[in-house]
Design an enzyme around this catalytic site. Sequence first.
Site, PDB file in Angstrom:
ATOM      1  N   CYS A 134     105.613   0.023  34.358  1.00  0.00           N
ATOM      2  CA  CYS A 134     104.930  -0.794  33.800  1.00  0.00           C
ATOM      3  C   CYS A 134     104.162  -1.821  34.540  1.00  0.00           C
ATOM      4  O   CYS A 134     103.496  -1.543  35.328  1.00  0.00           O
ATOM      5  CB  CYS A 134     105.529  -1.544  32.442  1.00  0.00           C
ATOM      6  SG  CYS A 134     104.618  -2.346  31.246  1.00  0.00           S
TER       7      CYS A 134
ATOM      8  N   HIS B 133     107.664   3.036  29.713  1.00  0.00           N
ATOM      9  CA  HIS B 133     108.988   2.794  30.051  1.00  0.00           C
ATOM     10  C   HIS B 133     109.856   4.081  29.849  1.00  0.00           C
ATOM     11  O   HIS B 133     110.282   4.293  28.786  1.00  0.00           O
ATOM     12  CB  HIS B 133     109.443   1.704  29.050  1.00  0.00           C
ATOM     13  CG  HIS B 133     108.548   0.443  29.403  1.00  0.00           C
ATOM     14  ND1 HIS B 133     108.999  -0.500  30.246  1.00  0.00           N
ATOM     15  CD2 HIS B 133     107.209  -0.062  28.600  1.00  0.00           C
ATOM     16  CE1 HIS B 133     108.420  -1.615  30.210  1.00  0.00           C
ATOM     17  NE2 HIS B 133     107.331  -1.437  29.326  1.00  0.00           N
TER      18      HIS B 133
ATOM     19  N   GLU C 278     112.999   4.148  30.575  1.00  0.00           N
ATOM     20  CA  GLU C 278     114.250   3.698  29.993  1.00  0.00           C
ATOM     21  C   GLU C 278     114.254   3.469  28.498  1.00  0.00           C
ATOM     22  O   GLU C 278     115.422   3.321  27.875  1.00  0.00           O
ATOM     23  CB  GLU C 278     114.491   2.380  30.791  1.00  0.00           C
ATOM     24  CG  GLU C 278     114.075   1.238  30.134  1.00  0.00           C
ATOM     25  CD  GLU C 278     112.602   0.875  31.000  1.00  0.00           C
ATOM     26  OE1 GLU C 278     112.095  -0.218  30.479  1.00  0.00           O
ATOM     27  OE2 GLU C 278     111.937   1.813  31.463  1.00  0.00           O
TER      28      GLU C 278
END
EC number: 4.3.2.10
Length: 223
Positions: free
Chosen positions: A83, A194, A196
């Site tokens: 990001c 993202h 994650e």
Amino acid sequence: MSYRSSVGIVDYGMGNLYSVAKAIEHLGGKAVISAKPNELAACDRLIFPGVGAFGDCMAALEERELDEFLRIAAQNRPFLGICLGMQALMESSVEHGEHTGLGILPGQVLPFPEEALQTPQGQPLKVPHMGWNQLHQLVPHPLFAGVPQDAHFYFVHSFYVEPAHPDLLAAFADYGFPFCAAIAADNLFALQCHPEKSGTAGLRLLGNFLEWSGECGSGCEIG
């Protein structure tokens, strides 16, 4: 997998540090969250996550003396930007004024153009771009191994990267127009989304990062 591979997670006061660390530990890696260059330098590989404003990010990196460390580290070990951690790698940004980035990769960070922000049916699209979107892979990169083409990843951002060199582009996404969603150069890889927060596809990509030697096989050289 490189069991317990140590992953330095750059802490400059902004970013999804603990969600990234939790994902790395879940995959069998050792997450080391730190703002100290010497501790990060001892890790096998680095993740540079980030959320927030570009100018604030650069100021925080400089205050912690992490800016020069990152310029060096991005050239000598597997390195993943996420990001804002992708955007800060570029030369400049126009987010809330003009700001100089790390300059590791050539390019700039730009706002979504208002005239392009509409669906094919003509309905307006909101900024920030937030939610699930497809990642369209353009190169056979090791981090994409086992990640389905056009898999959905989670995005949240108001600005996007425009790389100066077309060979840097590793994947794109569509939000009124196609924009750069991933870049790759040598031992460096970075995503606007993202991983994650992106379920199975994101975990697969992070697992690939734990195993990655840093060899790219595509894209252009850093510098």
